[in-house]
Design an enzyme around this catalytic site. Structure first.
Site, PDB file in Angstrom:
ATOM      1  N   CYS A   2      34.626  27.287  36.043  1.00  0.00           N
ATOM      2  CA  CYS A   2      33.428  27.579  36.829  1.00  0.00           C
ATOM      3  C   CYS A   2      32.924  26.246  37.351  1.00  0.00           C
ATOM      4  O   CYS A   2      32.425  25.418  36.591  1.00  0.00           O
ATOM      5  CB  CYS A   2      32.366  28.256  35.966  1.00  0.00           C
ATOM      6  SG  CYS A   2      30.823  28.576  36.853  1.00  0.00           S
ATOM      7  N   GLU A 108      34.378  31.577  42.667  1.00  0.00           N
ATOM      8  CA  GLU A 108      35.756  31.308  42.265  1.00  0.00           C
ATOM      9  C   GLU A 108      36.630  31.346  43.516  1.00  0.00           C
ATOM     10  O   GLU A 108      36.286  32.009  44.500  1.00  0.00           O
ATOM     11  CB  GLU A 108      36.265  32.328  41.244  1.00  0.00           C
ATOM     12  CG  GLU A 108      35.574  32.283  39.897  1.00  0.00           C
ATOM     13  CD  GLU A 108      35.879  31.034  39.078  1.00  0.00           C
ATOM     14  OE1 GLU A 108      36.551  30.118  39.608  1.00  0.00           O
ATOM     15  OE2 GLU A 108      35.431  30.958  37.919  1.00  0.00           O
TER      16      GLU A 108
END
Length: 228
Positions: A2, A108
């Site tokens: 992340c 993402e």
């Protein structure tokens, strides 16, 4: 991993969601649609002496107390849940310095035949997400204290697995007291919290490649795009 997120909710809303007492000071944090490592981000911690939650600005990228250089933080923006209790950089923080990292969504990148396509991932029921985090104190050679944090990641759920092989740990409100240290929890109980969030409680949508540059930071970054 992340490595990018959005936090555009007002700080006063964050205070309400995470039940920060009204007498606690809150930091001045401008809305950001492209939060990146090394940024200072509002993080929820538990002040044991006061018996209250606090909201403080911490630098993204955990710098272990024993590190000689602040640049170590670049390698520690995320902490893998697997083995977190034994890894040198994270074990002390896992034991006694856990926090919540509020975000509105994270990003993402999905590998495609033509490159990487960014996606925004958020709660299906709109609201602020609480990502599991660890924080640490570090003193520079100039005797300056830096507080920093890492986001804990785990195996992806079915939704996120279509985009990446990891996802941040999203904690439901009932898990917050144990993770913050407000309630007693042993390592096994804490580790049991570090699991994928249910797919059916999340949504994902493709967004502009502009999110790839930290120079871009505006509401258009989260607008859905049509893939060719």
């Amino acid at each position: 991993m992340c490595g990018r997120a959005r936090l555009s909710s007002d700080v006063s809303e964050i205070r309400l969601v995470f039940r920060i007492p009204p007498e606690r000071p809150i930091p001045n944090f401008p809305p950001s649609w492209n939060v990146a490592p090394t940024d200072s981000v509002p993080v929820v911690r538990y002040d044991r002496k006061a018996g209250q939650r606090s909201l403080d600005l911490l630098r993204w990228g955990l710098i272990p107390h024993w590190a000689k250089d602040i640049k170590v933080g670049f390698a520690n923006i995320n902490a893998k849940a697997e083995g977190i209790e034994t890894k040198r950089a994270f074990r002390d923080a896992f034991e006694r310095r856990r926090c919540l990292v509020p975000v509105d969504n994270f990003y993402e990148w999905k590998k495609t035949a033509t490159g990487k396509q960014p996606y925004a991932i958020a709660l299906a029921d709109p609201g602020i997400m609480a990502l599991a985090g660890l924080w640490e104190n570090w003193k520079s050679s100039a005797d300056e204290w830096v507080r920093s944090f890492a986001i804990v990641t785990t195996e992806p759920n079915e939704l996120c697995a279509q985009l990446h092989n990891r996802m941040p740990v999203v904690l439901a409100p009932e898990a917050w007291p144990a993770w913050l240290g407000e309630e007693p929890a042993d390592p096994a109980q804490l580790k049991s919290l570090l699991v994928p969030y249910p797919s059916n409680a999340m949504i994902a949508w493709p967004v502009s490649q502009r999110v790839g540059s930290v120079k871009n930071n505006d509401p258009s970054l989260i607008e859905p795009i049509t893939l060719q």
